[in-house]
Motif scaffolding. Sequence first.
Motif, PDB file in Angstrom:
ATOM      1  N   LEU A 180       0.817  -1.223   0.000  1.00 10.22           N
ATOM      2  CA  LEU A 180       0.000   0.000   0.000  1.00 10.22           C
ATOM      3  C   LEU A 180       0.847   1.269   0.000  1.00 10.22           C
ATOM      4  N   THR A 181       2.093   1.154   0.449  1.00  8.66           N
ATOM      5  CA  THR A 181       2.928   2.330   0.681  1.00  8.66           C
ATOM      6  C   THR A 181       3.169   3.214  -0.550  1.00  8.66           C
ATOM      7  N   PRO A 182       3.573   2.663  -1.726  1.00  2.00           N
ATOM      8  CA  PRO A 182       3.883   3.544  -2.863  1.00  2.00           C
ATOM      9  C   PRO A 182       2.743   4.486  -3.236  1.00  2.00           C
ATOM     10  N   ARG A 183       1.539   3.952  -3.297  1.00  2.00           N
ATOM     11  CA  ARG A 183       0.381   4.787  -3.664  1.00  2.00           C
ATOM     12  C   ARG A 183       0.144   5.877  -2.623  1.00  2.00           C
ATOM     13  N   LEU A 184       0.260   5.522  -1.342  1.00  2.00           N
ATOM     14  CA  LEU A 184      -0.005   6.488  -0.281  1.00  2.00           C
ATOM     15  C   LEU A 184       1.085   7.562  -0.198  1.00  2.00           C
ATOM     16  N   ILE A 185       2.325   7.177  -0.453  1.00  2.00           N
ATOM     17  CA  ILE A 185       3.410   8.174  -0.472  1.00  2.00           C
ATOM     18  C   ILE A 185       3.188   9.162  -1.614  1.00  2.00           C
ATOM     19  N   GLN A 186       2.717   8.643  -2.743  1.00  2.00           N
ATOM     20  CA  GLN A 186       2.432   9.509  -3.894  1.00  2.00           C
ATOM     21  C   GLN A 186       1.336  10.525  -3.550  1.00  2.00           C
ATOM     22  N   ARG A 187       0.354  10.101  -2.779  1.00  2.00           N
ATOM     23  CA  ARG A 187      -0.761  10.974  -2.422  1.00  2.00           C
ATOM     24  C   ARG A 187      -0.418  11.932  -1.280  1.00  2.00           C
ATOM     25  N   PHE A 188       0.239  11.431  -0.241  1.00  2.00           N
ATOM     26  CA  PHE A 188       0.452  12.224   0.965  1.00  2.00           C
ATOM     27  C   PHE A 188       1.842  12.848   1.058  1.00  2.00           C
ATOM     28  N   GLY A 189       2.802  12.333   0.312  1.00  7.12           N
ATOM     29  CA  GLY A 189       4.192  12.758   0.476  1.00  7.12           C
ATOM     30  C   GLY A 189       4.884  11.865   1.497  1.00  7.12           C
ATOM     31  N   SER A 190       6.189  11.662   1.320  1.00  7.78           N
ATOM     32  CA  SER A 190       6.924  10.675   2.113  1.00  7.78           C
ATOM     33  C   SER A 190       6.895  10.949   3.613  1.00  7.78           C
ATOM     34  N   TRP A 191       7.328  12.143   4.027  1.00  9.68           N
ATOM     35  CA  TRP A 191       7.399  12.457   5.453  1.00  9.68           C
ATOM     36  C   TRP A 191       6.010  12.533   6.074  1.00  9.68           C
ATOM     37  N   ASN A 192       5.076  13.114   5.332  1.00  8.57           N
ATOM     38  CA  ASN A 192       3.709  13.248   5.837  1.00  8.57           C
ATOM     39  C   ASN A 192       3.075  11.875   6.033  1.00  8.57           C
ATOM     40  N   PHE A 193       3.270  10.991   5.052  1.00  9.48           N
ATOM     41  CA  PHE A 193       2.747   9.627   5.163  1.00  9.48           C
ATOM     42  C   PHE A 193       3.334   8.914   6.379  1.00  9.48           C
ATOM     43  N   THR A 194       4.664   9.039   6.558  1.00  5.96           N
ATOM     44  CA  THR A 194       5.319   8.392   7.707  1.00  5.96           C
ATOM     45  C   THR A 194       4.728   8.879   9.018  1.00  5.96           C
ATOM     46  N   GLY A 195       4.596  10.211   9.147  1.00  7.04           N
ATOM     47  CA  GLY A 195       4.049  10.779  10.383  1.00  7.04           C
ATOM     48  C   GLY A 195       2.621  10.326  10.646  1.00  7.04           C
ATOM     49  N   LEU A 196       1.779  10.357   9.610  1.00  6.57           N
ATOM     50  CA  LEU A 196       0.375   9.985   9.773  1.00  6.57           C
ATOM     51  C   LEU A 196       0.204   8.489  10.053  1.00  6.57           C
ATOM     52  N   ALA A 197       0.876   7.650   9.261  1.00  4.11           N
ATOM     53  CA  ALA A 197       0.731   6.194   9.418  1.00  4.11           C
ATOM     54  C   ALA A 197       1.229   5.736  10.789  1.00  4.11           C
ATOM     55  N   LEU A 198       2.366   6.270  11.212  1.00  5.41           N
ATOM     56  CA  LEU A 198       2.922   5.854  12.514  1.00  5.41           C
ATOM     57  C   LEU A 198       2.101   6.421  13.677  1.00  5.41           C
ATOM     58  N   SER A 199       1.548   7.628  13.509  1.00  5.43           N
ATOM     59  CA  SER A 199       0.684   8.182  14.561  1.00  5.43           C
ATOM     60  C   SER A 199      -0.572   7.329  14.730  1.00  5.43           C
ATOM     61  N   ILE A 200      -1.150   6.915  13.606  1.00  6.32           N
ATOM     62  CA  ILE A 200      -2.337   6.048  13.642  1.00  6.32           C
ATOM     63  C   ILE A 200      -1.997   4.728  14.336  1.00  6.32           C
ATOM     64  N   ALA A 201      -0.816   4.163  14.012  1.00  8.22           N
ATOM     65  CA  ALA A 201      -0.388   2.914  14.636  1.00  8.22           C
ATOM     66  C   ALA A 201      -0.203   3.090  16.143  1.00  8.22           C
ATOM     67  N   CYS A 202       0.379   4.223  16.537  1.00  7.90           N
ATOM     68  CA  CYS A 202       0.582   4.497  17.967  1.00  7.90           C
ATOM     69  C   CYS A 202      -0.750   4.582  18.702  1.00  7.90           C
ATOM     70  N   ILE A 203      -1.697   5.314  18.107  1.00  8.76           N
ATOM     71  CA  ILE A 203      -3.013   5.477  18.732  1.00  8.76           C
ATOM     72  C   ILE A 203      -3.740   4.139  18.806  1.00  8.76           C
ATOM     73  N   GLY A 204      -3.636   3.321  17.731  1.00  6.47           N
ATOM     74  CA  GLY A 204      -4.241   1.986  17.740  1.00  6.47           C
ATOM     75  C   GLY A 204      -3.660   1.108  18.832  1.00  6.47           C
ATOM     76  N   THR A 205      -2.341   1.161  18.999  1.00 10.52           N
ATOM     77  CA  THR A 205      -1.651   0.373  20.025  1.00 10.52           C
ATOM     78  C   THR A 205      -2.090   0.783  21.427  1.00 10.52           C
ATOM     79  N   LEU A 206      -2.140   2.094  21.684  1.00  6.55           N
ATOM     80  CA  LEU A 206      -2.507   2.591  23.013  1.00  6.55           C
ATOM     81  C   LEU A 206      -3.977   2.285  23.322  1.00  6.55           C
ATOM     82  N   THR A 207      -4.831   2.350  22.305  1.00  3.79           N
ATOM     83  CA  THR A 207      -6.237   1.987  22.490  1.00  3.79           C
ATOM     84  C   THR A 207      -6.369   0.507  22.856  1.00  3.79           C
ATOM     85  N   HIS A 208      -5.613  -0.329  22.148  1.00  3.29           N
ATOM     86  CA  HIS A 208      -5.583  -1.773  22.433  1.00  3.29           C
ATOM     87  C   HIS A 208      -5.162  -2.005  23.892  1.00  3.29           C
ATOM     88  N   TYR A 209      -4.119  -1.313  24.306  1.00  2.00           N
ATOM     89  CA  TYR A 209      -3.623  -1.485  25.678  1.00  2.00           C
ATOM     90  C   TYR A 209      -4.683  -1.087  26.700  1.00  2.00           C
TER      91      TYR A 209
END
Length: 308
Positions: A180-209
Amino acid sequence: MKLSLSKTQLGSLFAICAAFLFSTKAIFIKQTYALSPLVDGTVLMALRMASALPFFLLLCWFNRHHNKEMTAKDWALLIFAGLIGYYFSSWLDFAGLMYISASLERIILFLYPTLTVLASSVIYKHNLSLKSMLAIALSYGGTVIVMLQEQGNVSHEGHFWLGASLVFASAVCFAGYLLLTPRLIQRFGSWNFTGLALSIACIGTLTHYMIATPQPLLLLTQLPVSVIGYGIALGLLVTVLPTVLMAQSIARLGAAQSAMIASIGPILTIILATIFLGEHLNAIQWLGCMLNIIGVMMITLAKKKFSH
């Protein structure tokens, strides 16, 4: 005399440092599990992601101008990618490490490039080349050799296969994220995609906990200080810093060259596991490890050539 590094040398240095830091992940996790019976994959993941979240939120803030023209479909795909790639995949990996060695975990995880190639061939309906099939056979054959040797040395075989299955499922999830990454980087930009995807993962992890732990805040106060320290190290030294270093390496060298250097990762993990965890591979397992790495690198290089 002034010492200056060329663009290639600097990119290579960044890739080596990123590979080393990524390789310490399983070591930190295994050492933390040994410190307290209160620690499991969910607790340690929460500590890791809570430490990393502020950095990724800052990345989102500084790149927020990229988000103005995104559709609901773009956002839905981004949320799915973030959850599958760095939340669910990581949770499976942390859980699997409760049952298998750090060395085997790294070798199984290293299969993810072969999984992306296999998935791509199914999705886009193109035939695998003979070279790709040989590479896949080498990598999986090598991994099975290492697994069978380790399985013969452990007493709880059911737990062993559970651990190996969880880590393989983690590799499958991460391969899906990479597709999924290439398409999303094209849409959001590399750094922006990294920040958004990892923030979502962090929030998902903390919610799970918060949902999975009966008294989540009380548990944190009962953890040894050393466990908190390892959690912060996992967040900053094993998640944030190598993510930045690898991105900088790719910017200077390209993805193929960075991937070549990153292939030292399993070797580094095995060496670190020998030093810090007392693990060791026998000669047959080293052979399996080498076959795995050769197969994965054949796939990685073929994939980069194909994509260009």
